[in-house]
Write an enzyme that holds these catalytic residues in place. Sequence first.
Site, PDB file in Angstrom:
ATOM      1  N   HIS A   1      -1.144  -5.407  -2.585  1.00  0.00           N
ATOM      2  CA  HIS A   1      -1.739  -5.336  -3.913  1.00  0.00           C
ATOM      3  C   HIS A   1      -0.837  -5.992  -4.947  1.00  0.00           C
ATOM      4  CE1 HIS A   1       1.057  -1.972  -3.954  1.00  0.00           C
ATOM      5  NE2 HIS A   1       1.020  -2.048  -5.277  1.00  0.00           N
TER       6      HIS A   1
ATOM      7  N   HIS B   1       3.797  -9.699  -8.824  1.00  0.00           N
ATOM      8  CA  HIS B   1       4.313  -9.915  -7.478  1.00  0.00           C
ATOM      9  C   HIS B   1       3.502  -9.076  -6.509  1.00  0.00           C
ATOM     10  CE1 HIS B   1       6.205  -6.128  -8.595  1.00  0.00           C
ATOM     11  NE2 HIS B   1       6.230  -5.870  -7.293  1.00  0.00           N
TER      12      HIS B   1
END
Length: 179
Positions: A134, A50
């Site tokens: 990220h 995720h």
Amino acid sequence: MDPGTGETAEPFKRLFFALDCVPEQRRAIARWRGELALGTGRPVPSANFHLTLVFVGAVPTVQLPTILAAAAAVKVAGEPLTLMLDRLEVWRPAKALVLVPSHTPVALRQLVYGLQQAMLALGFTQESRDYLAHLTLARDYQGREPEALVPTAFALRARHFTLFESRKGQYWPLAQWPL
């Protein structure tokens, strides 16, 4: 973010907002990571891939309806969000191997800011560091940046953002809102 003040004996949930990966993308990223020959670190399970937007932290379950309402009120761009994860980096202080974008879209920054402001209004404190988009590939990573045989270029396309609960190493979606 840290939970608001107050000591209670009630149950807590460890919460964060994120952009989720679709199953096909999880598999593609996991295959690509498998070709890196890491040799160090703990690979993040592909089911947990995720892109974190805002970490809320440990929250009393009684606050969940308020958090859900605040998230629903966040202004969004009104269209799907695309983010190109095109760089592989080692974050030494965090001991993490991550995929990052060369460019973070304005719409993503606006979404993160909106969620941060919504949580601040509920008494949660904001992290002092700037937001860095990220996707974590491995934790406890201490090696050099591995060489990829195939360049990294994963287009994360999000049609919604999700509130997740982190429970015993697994992430459970609690609610989602359209972008």
